[in-house]
Design an enzyme around this catalytic site. Structure first.
Site, short mmCIF file in Angstrom:
data_model
loop_
_atom_site.label_atom_id
_atom_site.label_comp_id
_atom_site.label_asym_id
_atom_site.label_seq_id
_atom_site.Cartn_x
_atom_site.Cartn_y
_atom_site.Cartn_z
N SER A 37 3.11 -2.97 5.39
CA SER A 37 3.45 -2.05 4.38
C SER A 37 3.51 -0.62 4.74
O SER A 37 4.31 0.21 4.29
CB SER A 37 2.38 -2.23 3.29
OG SER A 37 1.11 -2.00 3.71
N ASP A 346 -2.10 5.82 -2.48
CA ASP A 346 -2.54 4.90 -3.47
C ASP A 346 -3.95 4.06 -3.22
O ASP A 346 -4.19 3.17 -3.59
CB ASP A 346 -1.22 3.80 -3.63
CG ASP A 346 -0.93 3.21 -2.51
OD1 ASP A 346 -1.57 3.35 -1.08
OD2 ASP A 346 -0.25 2.14 -2.25
N HIS A 349 -2.44 3.13 1.24
CA HIS A 349 -1.27 3.87 2.02
C HIS A 349 -1.33 5.08 2.19
O HIS A 349 -1.93 5.79 1.13
CB HIS A 349 0.18 3.25 1.43
CG HIS A 349 0.05 1.70 1.54
ND1 HIS A 349 -0.20 1.24 0.39
CD2 HIS A 349 0.20 0.83 2.45
CE1 HIS A 349 -0.48 -0.20 0.67
NE2 HIS A 349 0.09 -0.40 1.78
#
Ligand SMILES: *[C@@H]1O[C@H](CO)[C@@H](O)[C@H](O)[C@H]1NC(C)=O
Ligand SMILES: *[C@@H]1O[C@H](CO)[C@@H](O)[C@H](O)[C@H]1NC(C)=O
Ligand SMILES: *[C@@H]1O[C@H](CO)[C@@H](O)[C@H](O)[C@H]1NC(C)=O
Ligand SMILES: *[C@@H]1O[C@H](CO)[C@@H](O)[C@H](O)[C@H]1NC(C)=O
Ligand SMILES: *[C@@H]1O[C@H](CO)[C@@H](O)[C@H](O)[C@H]1NC(C)=O
Length: 379
Positions: A37, A346, A349
């Site tokens: 991610s 968040d 990340h």
């Protein structure tokens, strides 16, 4: 002043300048990226679409740069976006988006991806649920599928495509990988010693073999990022909250989780040294994902970040502004007013501001060995 010295200084200076000015930097024509991610630009959204909700397709994701959710796990750009930009390349399309515009490369990274194949976690009961099949081996399989379309440029005399010629001017990224592997393994209740002994060598070996495979397919310039300090991540700090002060370092990060990340980086650097020995023509760059973040967290004000640097920007409260029942992107979960002052976007990340700082450190130093731009210098 000694005339020889003057000439010597002049010679060194002019060579430094001519090195930059005369365009002796390799003309990177494409990038190919593997990972999770931290650099996904849309793959997991497509892959997870009908399986599990991934909230990154909701605002405030993308609010700082794209103005709308872009498939990235950030308020704006991720590290590879800044690097592509500096190399004069467009944003990388996600492989699963079936973009026909792949002449400048493709992004195979998927949110949630592990280095080790997903069957390993499932058959060893390390995860209590079914994983998306998106690990590094699957991403390498996608690369094989994509090769004919990104590489229709060359045909060797025998009629066989000569991929090597095609990838000689490409910049590859293999990683970051490992964060999800270790996250699953910690959550399965393994100890720091077990992880270091049994799992880190396996993760590093998997990454190293992928790099070797790409080199054999013609890759020359390969960036291999290490792990970030996940023990400083708001989500991990929330999940692994400890009443024992000695579990935390002077920044407030979890010692054992960061110790595993550092051990991973140590073994990864050793594996890269081995690959450099076996493939002297390849330029393998170790990109440090750990130190730039520690540097900021240790002295946030100096870098323009808010003092409470262990709190996520987007969240609904708690000691680290992270709540496992209220992810960023869910209705009613607000973002902070100034994401540029936060390290974590968040809770898992990084913000665009953090990603920019990391990208600069990888391109120009000091957070890469060697810095990407010096590895691309042609002699
Ligand atoms: C780099 O390569 C591209 C594609 O081959 C070409 O269009 C461009 O002019 C090159 N740039 C330089 C500075 O050589
Ligand atoms: C491909 O992408 C580049 C860069 O984003 C863009 O300039 C170009 O117009 C695109 N080509 C097509 C056919 O979409
Ligand atoms: C991409 O192409 C594959 C194979 O043709 C198809 O199954 C898939 O649905 C397409 N994905 C998107 C996002 O269009
Ligand atoms: C994941 O996909 C690969 C490649 O398609 C396949 O070989 C493997 O069996 C799959 N693994 C699982 C657990 O579905
Ligand atoms: C806190 O952790 C240290 C080091 O692991 C340990 O020696 C100590 O007994 C722990 N204290 C408590 C109160 O659990």
């Amino acid at each position: 002043m000694d005339l020889t010295l003057v000439f010597l200084v002049f010679f060194i200076l002019s060579c430094l300048l001519c090195g930059v000015r005369s365009g002796s930097l390799l003309n990177v024509t494409s990038t190919f990226t593997f990972g999770d991610s931290h650099i996904d630009t849309g793959n997991v959204l497509i892959m997870a679409a009908s399986v599990i909700p991934v909230w990154i397709d909701h605002p405030p994701y993308g609010e700082t740069f794209f103005g709308h959710p872009s498939g990235r796990f950030s308020d704006g750009r991720v590290v590879i976006d800044f690097i592509a930009n500096e190399l004069g390349l467009p944003f990388l399309p996600a492989f699963l988006s079936n973009s026909t515009n792949v002449s400048h490369g493709v992004n195979f990274a998927v949110g949630g991806a592990t280095a080790i194949e997903v069957a390993f976690f499932e058959t060893n009961n390390l995860v209590p649920f079914k994983l998306l099949n998106n690990s590094l081996d699957v991403q390498l399989g996608w690369f094989e599928q994509a090769k004919p379309s990104v590489c229709n440029c060359n045909e060797a005399p025998g009629g066989q495509p000569s991929y090597g010629d095609c990838f000689g001017n490409a910049l590859f990224f293999v990683g970051e990988l490992g964060v999800n592997d270790y996250n699953f393994i910690w959550t399965a209740g393994k100890t720091e010693d077990e992880i270091k002994k049994y799992y880190v060598p396996k993760v590093v070996d998997t990454i190293s073999k992928a790099v070797e495979r790409l080199i054999k397919e013609g890759a020359v310039y390969i960036v291999v990022p290490g792990n970030p300090p996940t023990g400083c991540s708001p989500s991990v700090l929330t999940f692994r909250l400890s009443p024992n002060k000695t579990d935390y370092d002077h920044i407030g990060c979890l010692r054992n989780v960061n110790a595993v990340a550092r051990y991973h980086n140590l073994l990864l650097r050793a594996a890269i040294a081995g690959l450099r020995g076996r493939y002297p023509h390849a330029r393998i760059i170790f990109a440090d994902f750990y130190e730039p973040i520690i540097r900021i967290l240790d002295n946030p004000g100096h870098f323009g970040f808010a003092d409470d640097a262990l709190k996520a920007c987007c969240g609904t409260g708690g000691a680290y502004n992270w709540d496992p029942n209220a992810f960023c992107g869910m209705p009613g979960v607000p973002a902070c007013r100034n994401p540029g002052a936060y390290v974590s976007w968040d809770g898992v990340h990084y913000t665009e501001a953090t990603n920019r700082y990391i990208a600069q450190g990888w391109l120009h130093g000091p957070y890469a060995d060697p810095p990407i731009l010096s590895a691309l210098q042609r002699y």
